[in-house]
Motif scaffolding. Structure first.
Motif, PDB file in Angstrom:
ATOM      1  N   THR A 109       1.345  -0.840  -0.031  1.00 43.55           N
ATOM      2  CA  THR A 109       0.242   0.160   0.494  1.00 43.55           C
ATOM      3  C   THR A 109       0.804   1.375   0.204  1.00 43.55           C
ATOM      4  O   THR A 109       1.554   1.435   1.249  1.00 43.55           O
ATOM      5  CB  THR A 109      -0.805  -0.080   1.006  1.00 43.55           C
ATOM      6  OG1 THR A 109      -1.726  -1.562   1.519  1.00 43.55           O
ATOM      7  CG2 THR A 109      -2.319   1.003   1.602  1.00 43.55           C
ATOM      8  N   LEU A 110       0.682   1.969  -1.317  1.00 49.60           N
ATOM      9  CA  LEU A 110       1.879   3.700  -1.357  1.00 49.60           C
ATOM     10  C   LEU A 110       0.846   4.598  -0.084  1.00 49.60           C
ATOM     11  O   LEU A 110      -0.377   4.294  -0.622  1.00 49.60           O
ATOM     12  CB  LEU A 110       2.059   3.747  -2.238  1.00 49.60           C
ATOM     13  CG  LEU A 110       2.296   2.729  -3.665  1.00 49.60           C
ATOM     14  CD1 LEU A 110       2.328   1.859  -4.533  1.00 49.60           C
ATOM     15  CD2 LEU A 110       3.949   2.360  -3.334  1.00 49.60           C
ATOM     16  N   ARG A 111       1.756   5.640  -0.322  1.00 43.92           N
ATOM     17  CA  ARG A 111       1.588   6.755   0.786  1.00 43.92           C
ATOM     18  C   ARG A 111       0.688   7.294   0.029  1.00 43.92           C
ATOM     19  O   ARG A 111      -0.911   8.298   1.042  1.00 43.92           O
ATOM     20  CB  ARG A 111       2.295   7.656   1.375  1.00 43.92           C
ATOM     21  CG  ARG A 111       2.770   6.569   2.360  1.00 43.92           C
ATOM     22  CD  ARG A 111       4.417   7.344   2.578  1.00 43.92           C
ATOM     23  NE  ARG A 111       5.524   7.606   1.803  1.00 43.92           N
ATOM     24  CZ  ARG A 111       6.245   9.444   1.203  1.00 43.92           C
ATOM     25  NH1 ARG A 111       5.039   9.970   1.241  1.00 43.92           N
ATOM     26  NH2 ARG A 111       6.767   9.237  -0.098  1.00 43.92           N
ATOM     27  N   ALA A 149       4.257   8.988  -4.334  1.00 42.59           N
ATOM     28  CA  ALA A 149       4.805   7.927  -4.088  1.00 42.59           C
ATOM     29  C   ALA A 149       4.827   6.605  -4.256  1.00 42.59           C
ATOM     30  O   ALA A 149       5.153   5.458  -5.032  1.00 42.59           O
ATOM     31  CB  ALA A 149       4.299   7.502  -2.745  1.00 42.59           C
ATOM     32  N   ALA A 150       3.330   6.200  -4.957  1.00 46.58           N
ATOM     33  CA  ALA A 150       2.726   5.430  -6.206  1.00 46.58           C
ATOM     34  C   ALA A 150       3.614   5.569  -7.451  1.00 46.58           C
ATOM     35  O   ALA A 150       4.703   4.308  -8.367  1.00 46.58           O
ATOM     36  CB  ALA A 150       1.195   5.456  -6.610  1.00 46.58           C
ATOM     37  N   ALA A 151       3.947   6.994  -7.900  1.00 46.62           N
ATOM     38  CA  ALA A 151       4.792   6.658  -9.600  1.00 46.62           C
ATOM     39  C   ALA A 151       5.980   6.598  -9.049  1.00 46.62           C
ATOM     40  O   ALA A 151       6.742   5.957 -10.048  1.00 46.62           O
ATOM     41  CB  ALA A 151       4.349   8.616  -9.694  1.00 46.62           C
ATOM     42  N   LYS A 152       6.713   7.209  -8.104  1.00 51.12           N
ATOM     43  CA  LYS A 152       7.681   7.023  -7.613  1.00 51.12           C
ATOM     44  C   LYS A 152       7.935   5.128  -7.275  1.00 51.12           C
ATOM     45  O   LYS A 152       9.376   4.846  -7.429  1.00 51.12           O
ATOM     46  CB  LYS A 152       8.802   7.023  -6.528  1.00 51.12           C
ATOM     47  CG  LYS A 152       8.990   8.876  -6.884  1.00 51.12           C
ATOM     48  CD  LYS A 152       9.105   9.549  -6.204  1.00 51.12           C
ATOM     49  CE  LYS A 152       8.874  11.346  -6.185  1.00 51.12           C
ATOM     50  NZ  LYS A 152       9.426  12.336  -5.024  1.00 51.12           N
ATOM     51  N   PHE A 153       7.649   4.365  -6.885  1.00 54.19           N
ATOM     52  CA  PHE A 153       7.521   3.563  -6.266  1.00 54.19           C
ATOM     53  C   PHE A 153       7.421   2.412  -8.140  1.00 54.19           C
ATOM     54  O   PHE A 153       8.371   1.355  -8.159  1.00 54.19           O
ATOM     55  CB  PHE A 153       6.631   2.390  -5.599  1.00 54.19           C
ATOM     56  CG  PHE A 153       6.807   1.063  -5.383  1.00 54.19           C
ATOM     57  CD1 PHE A 153       7.101   0.592  -4.092  1.00 54.19           C
ATOM     58  CD2 PHE A 153       5.938   0.525  -5.853  1.00 54.19           C
ATOM     59  CE1 PHE A 153       7.169  -0.741  -3.710  1.00 54.19           C
ATOM     60  CE2 PHE A 153       5.377  -0.929  -5.617  1.00 54.19           C
ATOM     61  CZ  PHE A 153       6.487  -1.327  -4.354  1.00 54.19           C
ATOM     62  N   ASP A 154       6.497   2.990  -8.360  1.00 59.22           N
ATOM     63  CA  ASP A 154       6.409   2.127  -9.891  1.00 59.22           C
ATOM     64  C   ASP A 154       7.922   2.254 -10.843  1.00 59.22           C
ATOM     65  O   ASP A 154       8.378   1.655 -11.553  1.00 59.22           O
ATOM     66  CB  ASP A 154       5.825   2.611 -10.636  1.00 59.22           C
ATOM     67  CG  ASP A 154       3.907   2.369 -10.574  1.00 59.22           C
ATOM     68  OD1 ASP A 154       3.724   1.305  -9.428  1.00 59.22           O
ATOM     69  OD2 ASP A 154       3.060   3.513 -10.590  1.00 59.22           O
ATOM     70  N   GLU A 155       8.463   3.306 -10.834  1.00 65.01           N
ATOM     71  CA  GLU A 155      10.108   3.856 -11.953  1.00 65.01           C
ATOM     72  C   GLU A 155      10.634   2.709 -10.914  1.00 65.01           C
ATOM     73  O   GLU A 155      11.525   2.340 -12.244  1.00 65.01           O
ATOM     74  CB  GLU A 155      10.024   5.092 -10.801  1.00 65.01           C
ATOM     75  CG  GLU A 155       9.665   6.237 -11.764  1.00 65.01           C
ATOM     76  CD  GLU A 155       9.251   7.570 -11.694  1.00 65.01           C
ATOM     77  OE1 GLU A 155      10.650   7.907 -11.034  1.00 65.01           O
ATOM     78  OE2 GLU A 155       8.788   8.249 -12.063  1.00 65.01           O
ATOM     79  N   LEU A 156      10.931   2.414  -9.588  1.00 63.22           N
ATOM     80  CA  LEU A 156      11.598   1.709  -8.869  1.00 63.22           C
ATOM     81  C   LEU A 156      11.052   0.256  -8.949  1.00 63.22           C
ATOM     82  O   LEU A 156      12.925  -0.530  -9.557  1.00 63.22           O
ATOM     83  CB  LEU A 156      11.367   2.071  -7.427  1.00 63.22           C
ATOM     84  CG  LEU A 156      12.039   0.832  -6.072  1.00 63.22           C
ATOM     85  CD1 LEU A 156      14.398   0.602  -6.571  1.00 63.22           C
ATOM     86  CD2 LEU A 156      12.188   0.739  -5.354  1.00 63.22           C
ATOM     87  N   GLU A 169      15.453   1.315  -0.629  1.00 65.70           N
ATOM     88  CA  GLU A 169      14.777   1.913  -1.232  1.00 65.70           C
ATOM     89  C   GLU A 169      13.327   1.888  -1.311  1.00 65.70           C
ATOM     90  O   GLU A 169      12.544   3.124  -0.965  1.00 65.70           O
ATOM     91  CB  GLU A 169      14.770   2.748  -2.988  1.00 65.70           C
ATOM     92  CG  GLU A 169      16.482   2.989  -3.325  1.00 65.70           C
ATOM     93  CD  GLU A 169      16.613   2.821  -4.247  1.00 65.70           C
ATOM     94  OE1 GLU A 169      15.634   3.826  -5.324  1.00 65.70           O
ATOM     95  OE2 GLU A 169      17.639   2.857  -4.924  1.00 65.70           O
ATOM     96  N   ARG A 170      12.244   0.667  -0.945  1.00 64.69           N
ATOM     97  CA  ARG A 170      10.999   0.816  -1.249  1.00 64.69           C
ATOM     98  C   ARG A 170      10.023   1.426  -0.064  1.00 64.69           C
ATOM     99  O   ARG A 170       9.415   2.261  -0.350  1.00 64.69           O
ATOM    100  CB  ARG A 170      10.689  -0.621  -1.113  1.00 64.69           C
ATOM    101  CG  ARG A 170      11.140  -1.255  -0.253  1.00 64.69           C
ATOM    102  CD  ARG A 170      10.151  -2.791  -0.402  1.00 64.69           C
ATOM    103  NE  ARG A 170      10.246  -3.687   0.958  1.00 64.69           N
ATOM    104  CZ  ARG A 170       9.941  -4.799   1.663  1.00 64.69           C
ATOM    105  NH1 ARG A 170       9.540  -5.299   0.671  1.00 64.69           N
ATOM    106  NH2 ARG A 170       9.926  -4.945   2.921  1.00 64.69           N
ATOM    107  N   ASP A 171      10.418   1.292   0.995  1.00 62.62           N
ATOM    108  CA  ASP A 171      10.071   1.661   2.366  1.00 62.62           C
ATOM    109  C   ASP A 171       9.471   3.284   2.335  1.00 62.62           C
ATOM    110  O   ASP A 171       8.805   3.413   2.862  1.00 62.62           O
ATOM    111  CB  ASP A 171      10.367   1.260   3.655  1.00 62.62           C
ATOM    112  CG  ASP A 171      10.261  -0.099   4.027  1.00 62.62           C
ATOM    113  OD1 ASP A 171       9.765  -0.538   3.285  1.00 62.62           O
ATOM    114  OD2 ASP A 171      11.751  -0.775   5.082  1.00 62.62           O
ATOM    115  N   GLN A 172      10.400   4.580   1.875  1.00 61.62           N
ATOM    116  CA  GLN A 172      10.385   5.796   1.373  1.00 61.62           C
ATOM    117  C   GLN A 172       8.899   5.697   1.136  1.00 61.62           C
ATOM    118  O   GLN A 172       8.537   7.168   1.163  1.00 61.62           O
ATOM    119  CB  GLN A 172      11.068   5.691   1.167  1.00 61.62           C
ATOM    120  CG  GLN A 172      11.285   5.578  -0.252  1.00 61.62           C
ATOM    121  CD  GLN A 172      13.011   6.736  -0.987  1.00 61.62           C
ATOM    122  OE1 GLN A 172      13.035   7.987  -0.992  1.00 61.62           O
ATOM    123  NE2 GLN A 172      13.334   6.166  -1.574  1.00 61.62           N
TER     124      GLN A 172
END
Length: 106
Positions: free
Chosen positions: A12-14, A18-25, A82-85
């Motif tokens: 679950t993303l903040r 955060a969702a966009a950055k998680f998808d980039e990761l 990196e993911r936890d942020q």
């Protein structure tokens, strides 16, 4: 094929940023999985319908040793660091296979 070793992870993303950055990761991590992990049979990310801040990963490995090898890879270690942020929650379910179909040669 053995029953393999599988898990489902629900992130679950903040927020949308955060969702966009998680998808980039995830996009940066996937090439390493494809190129360097022959024991990773499936590694698929999903966004559930109507839940834009949730990502569900389905992971299938040849066996527990293949999963352990995945966890030691530099690209995986970077993802985990990196993911936890970006997250507000994470749930992991390890799966026991009852029945199913897998691709030929797997």
């Amino acid at each position: 094929m053995s029953d393999g070793f599988a898990l489902v992870v629900r992130f679950t993303l903040r927020d949308e940023s955060a969702a966009a950055k998680f998808d980039e990761l995830c996009a940066r991590t996937l090439p390493g999985i494809k190129a360097k992990e022959p024991g990773t049979l499936a590694y698929v990310t999903h966004t559930p319908e109507g839940e834009p801040l949730v990502r569900v990963f389905y992971e299938l490995y040849a066996d527990r040793a293949a999963f352990d090898a995945h966890e030691t890879q530099p690209h995986t270690k970077n993802f985990l660091a990196e993911r936890d942020q970006y997250l507000s929650g994470v749930e992991v379910s390890f799966l026991d296979m009852n029945a199913g179909k897998v691709a030929e040669g797997q």
